[in-house]
Design an enzyme around this catalytic site. Structure first.
Site: not given
Length: 410
Positions: A120, A410
């Site tokens: 990322y 999450f």
């Protein structure tokens, strides 16, 4: 050609099957239903090859605590690409569409938890918080250097917990940057589920709160237990897994830690995802009994609108610097800008002349919440300091009273 577009509700089950394929998962029906419900509330982006869904990404509608404030921040989740379509630009297409939508919606931030840290950074995300796993040897009483708060402790059931500890958690978020909101559905579906998806041997959640009856609570601990195992050659003591502990101050925290460390038929306490500046590590009397067994990057942050993000947070000290920011994905962020900030506010405007610091948006994101020092990134060769003392000045301005942290995966 792969088409990047929104995923309708009718394709949620297909998206979940793709996620289970990518993450090598095979959840039970109850968990599948919970995942389906979660995705109905998320923004969904898919990559379609003809009629096949070959890539998927969803975003929770979160707000994130930042120094001195609270900002909208989509929380990316269920990011995956089918094994048949890897290295074909599918993830880049999904991420580009997500960033385009965030930019169009004037969202200053985006965040995620990375299953693979290598991926990322190239999309401008920086590791903005750090988590620690703390383990306590509870075969003997927890040794403390401070006196625990002796107000009453009481167990509350999950049905009562959302209304009791939910508001407490929401109020506590402001004290530490990096924490996303939790609505009642997220409490019930992620934190208070009867069975833990990752370990079926764990008990249902238990919640202990501290405070006088009829008065607001002063803290709580959310935990699950696991029985010991005497069947093998080496006995494994019972486990207390602390999922979350919040407290008004160190004496309250000491009382809650002392309580879970004294549970019958257990001999170890494990708390995953604690802040690295957890006061327990200072008020524990015996650091052989209380140990940090792991430390890891946690929340990854992306500054979608650098100017909006910088001017929305508070600043600990005055700073006046010209930053040269690189951003290969969002050109509006790239360029030379003058940051003038201090306890009274901040401005961020295009600038001419020499830059004091040169850095990529990824490094700026890592430092934004106050969890990474700019001087450390200069020492690592990731930020270029053109004006001596510029990095230290920015560190002083970014400083927060406590380190940023979140335990919300999450």
């Amino acid at each position: 050609m792969v088409d990047i577009r929104g995923v309708p509700a009718t394709d949620i089950d297909r998206a979940l099957e793709l996620a289970y394929l990518v993450f090598h998962d095979r959840p039970e029906e109850e968990a599948r239903e919970r995942h389906h419900t979660t995705l109905t509330r998320c923004e969904r982006i898919g990559a379609y090859d003809g009629g096949d869904l070959v890539g998927f990404m969803a975003a929770h509608d979160f707000r994130l605590s930042v120094p001195g404030g609270d900002l909208p921040c989509p929380g990316l989740t269920y990011v995956g690409v089918a094994p048949t379509h890897r290295r074909r630009g599918v993830l880049t297409g999904l991420m580009s569409e997500m960033l385009r939508r965030a930019e169009a919606g004037r969202l200053p931030l985006a965040a995620l938890w990375a299953s693979e840290a290598l991926i990322y950074g190239r999309f401008g995300f920086g590791a903005a918080t750090t988590g620690a796993t703390i383990e306590i040897d509870s075969t003997r009483p927890l040794a403390l250097r401070i006196a625990p708060d002796r107000r009453p402790l009481r167990l509350v059931g999950p049905e009562e917990a959302v209304g009791l500890i939910g508001p407490y958690h929401e109020a506590a978020r402001a004290a530490r940057p990096g924490r996303p909101t939790r609505d009642p559905e997220r409490w019930r579906e992620e934190w208070l589920t009867e069975q833990d998806e990752d370990d079926e041997d764990l008990s249902p959640p238990r919640i202990i709160v501290l405070g006088e009856p009829g008065e607001p609570i002063a803290g709580y601990v959310l935990y699950r237990t696991k029985p010991g195992d005497d069947s093998g050659p080496v006995r494994t003591p019972g486990l207390v897994r602390v999922d979350e502990l919040e407290a008004d101050g160190p004496a309250v925290a000491a009382a809650l830690w002392e309580c879970v460390a004294a549970l019958d038929l257990t001999g170890r306490v494990r708390a995953w995802g604690r802040p690295v500046d957890d006061p327990l590590l200072h008020f524990a009397a015996d650091r052989d009994q209380v140990r940090v067994t792991a430390q890891f990057p946690a929340l990854w942050l992306r500054l979608v609108d650098v100017g909006a993000a910088l001017t929305a947070r508070s600043w600990a000290a005055p700073v006046d610097l010209v930053l040269e920011v690189g951003d290969a994905r969002l050109p509006a962020n790239a360029g030379r800008f003058r940051l003038e900030a201090g306890p009274g506010g901040a401005s961020y405007k295009p600038a001419e002349g020499a830059a004091d610091l040169e850095l990529d948006v990824r490094e700026l994101a890592a430092c934004y919440l106050g969890g990474t020092r700019v001087t450390a990134l200069v020492a690592a060769g990731l930020v270029r300091e053109h004006a001596p003392g510029a990095a230290a000045a920015l560190d002083a301005a970014l400083r927060t009273p406590v380190l940023p942290h979140t335990g919300d995966e999450f």
